[in-house]
Design a protein around this motif. Sequence first.
Motif, short mmCIF file in Angstrom:
data_model
loop_
_atom_site.label_atom_id
_atom_site.label_comp_id
_atom_site.label_asym_id
_atom_site.label_seq_id
_atom_site.Cartn_x
_atom_site.Cartn_y
_atom_site.Cartn_z
N GLY A 1 0.90 -1.40 0.04
CA GLY A 1 0.01 -0.30 0.14
C GLY A 1 0.80 1.31 0.04
N HIS A 2 1.99 1.25 -0.22
CA HIS A 2 2.93 2.52 0.06
C HIS A 2 3.10 2.83 -1.49
CE1 HIS A 2 6.78 0.13 -0.38
NE2 HIS A 2 7.25 1.13 -0.60
N SER A 3 3.91 3.91 -1.57
CA SER A 3 4.30 4.49 -2.75
C SER A 3 5.80 4.98 -2.67
CB SER A 3 3.42 5.58 -3.52
OG SER A 3 2.34 5.10 -3.87
N GLU A 4 6.62 4.88 -3.59
CA GLU A 4 8.03 5.40 -3.60
C GLU A 4 8.34 6.16 -4.91
OE1 GLU A 4 11.18 2.94 -2.05
OE2 GLU A 4 9.73 1.71 -1.20
N SER A 5 9.41 7.12 -4.73
CA SER A 5 9.75 7.62 -6.02
C SER A 5 11.20 7.19 -6.24
CB SER A 5 9.96 9.50 -6.03
OG SER A 5 8.85 9.90 -5.66
N LEU A 6 11.48 6.22 -7.17
CA LEU A 6 12.70 5.52 -7.34
C LEU A 6 13.39 5.72 -8.67
CD1 LEU A 6 11.33 1.93 -6.60
CD2 LEU A 6 12.44 3.46 -4.87
N GLN A 7 14.76 5.74 -8.52
CA GLN A 7 15.57 5.80 -9.73
C GLN A 7 15.56 4.27 -10.52
OE1 GLN A 7 19.05 7.45 -8.16
NE2 GLN A 7 18.58 9.24 -8.99
N GLU A 8 15.90 4.33 -11.66
CA GLU A 8 15.97 2.98 -12.25
C GLU A 8 16.73 2.01 -11.60
OE1 GLU A 8 18.27 1.76 -16.22
OE2 GLU A 8 16.33 3.03 -16.94
N ALA A 9 18.13 2.29 -11.23
CA ALA A 9 18.71 1.17 -10.53
C ALA A 9 17.86 0.63 -9.06
CB ALA A 9 20.45 1.89 -10.09
N ASP A 10 17.28 1.44 -8.63
CA ASP A 10 16.58 1.14 -7.28
C ASP A 10 15.30 0.14 -7.61
OD1 ASP A 10 18.34 2.41 -5.52
OD2 ASP A 10 17.22 4.32 -5.92
N LEU A 11 14.55 0.57 -8.94
CA LEU A 11 13.61 0.04 -9.18
C LEU A 11 14.01 -1.47 -9.57
CD1 LEU A 11 10.78 -0.31 -10.34
CD2 LEU A 11 11.29 0.38 -12.45
N GLN A 12 15.15 -1.86 -10.18
CA GLN A 12 15.58 -2.95 -10.52
C GLN A 12 15.92 -3.91 -9.59
OE1 GLN A 12 18.43 -2.05 -13.53
NE2 GLN A 12 17.07 -1.85 -15.32
N LYS A 13 15.88 -3.46 -8.10
CA LYS A 13 16.10 -4.25 -7.13
C LYS A 13 14.82 -4.78 -6.36
CE LYS A 13 20.05 -1.56 -5.74
NZ LYS A 13 20.36 -0.47 -4.67
N LYS A 14 13.81 -4.28 -7.10
CA LYS A 14 12.27 -4.85 -6.40
C LYS A 14 11.88 -6.17 -7.40
CE LYS A 14 12.65 -1.26 -3.91
NZ LYS A 14 12.75 -1.43 -2.52
N PHE A 15 10.72 -6.37 -7.29
CA PHE A 15 9.94 -7.54 -7.62
C PHE A 15 8.55 -7.29 -8.27
CE2 PHE A 15 13.45 -9.45 -5.01
CZ PHE A 15 13.89 -10.30 -5.56
N TYR A 16 8.08 -8.11 -9.08
CA TYR A 16 6.67 -7.90 -9.54
C TYR A 16 6.01 -9.22 -9.73
CZ TYR A 16 8.20 -9.12 -14.19
OH TYR A 16 8.80 -9.67 -15.28
#
Length: 225
Positions: free
Chosen positions: A192-207
């Motif tokens: 339920g939270h939101s973040e402002s992420l740079q590309e490198a940080d996004l690529q550490k996440k999952f879907y």
Amino acid sequence: MKQQRSNFTLTELLAVIAIIAILAGLLIPAINGARVRAKTAACLSNQKQVTAFINAYMNEENQYFMSAGAGSIWHTWGYPLHRRNLVQDVKVLRCPAIVNYSSTSYQPDDFDTEVAETYGAVYNDAGFDFRGTKYLYDSNNKQISPTQLVLGACAVDSDKKPVHLLNLSNTAANGKPFQIHGNFCNIFFLDGHSESLQEADLQKKFYPNQTGTGATRIAAEFLTE
């Protein structure tokens, strides 16, 4: 008696113009930066509301998320939110920094059509069933926190037109996260939270995997303005 001069010389006029130009050069980036920050904050506020709507829908549907589909508007994730009276204003489902929405061609009350252009959501035509923990493990059986599992983001297609789909693999151009907030993209997550992420940080996440089994590490690159 010496007469007092009341007009400017050319040198004085040029000096004033130069000072104004310098001040403008200093102020314009600050003003533009303030605009970016304001739109980023408004976008995060929208996403906070969106995640609240999604959570409310999931609570009613035993942790099922409609997600989105590549087909008609009837498969967009915003559609069931509207049908359940969870959201009435389509603007809440949109990033205010993305300006090229084509909603001007729709009727003012044609919400069902307008939901085709909202925040992009990770899509699966059958939706996602979050009961149990199958989406909270990756292919190596490593546990993933709900704070790391992305559901949606500011997304556009290859023509920079907003879409309701979000493709977080390294294939296909449509439905990619859009670097619209400076060097950042706003992302919302399962918890339920939101973040402002740079590309490198996004690529550490999952879907959530579209096949319905587990989660996949994000490999997508941002589309840029």
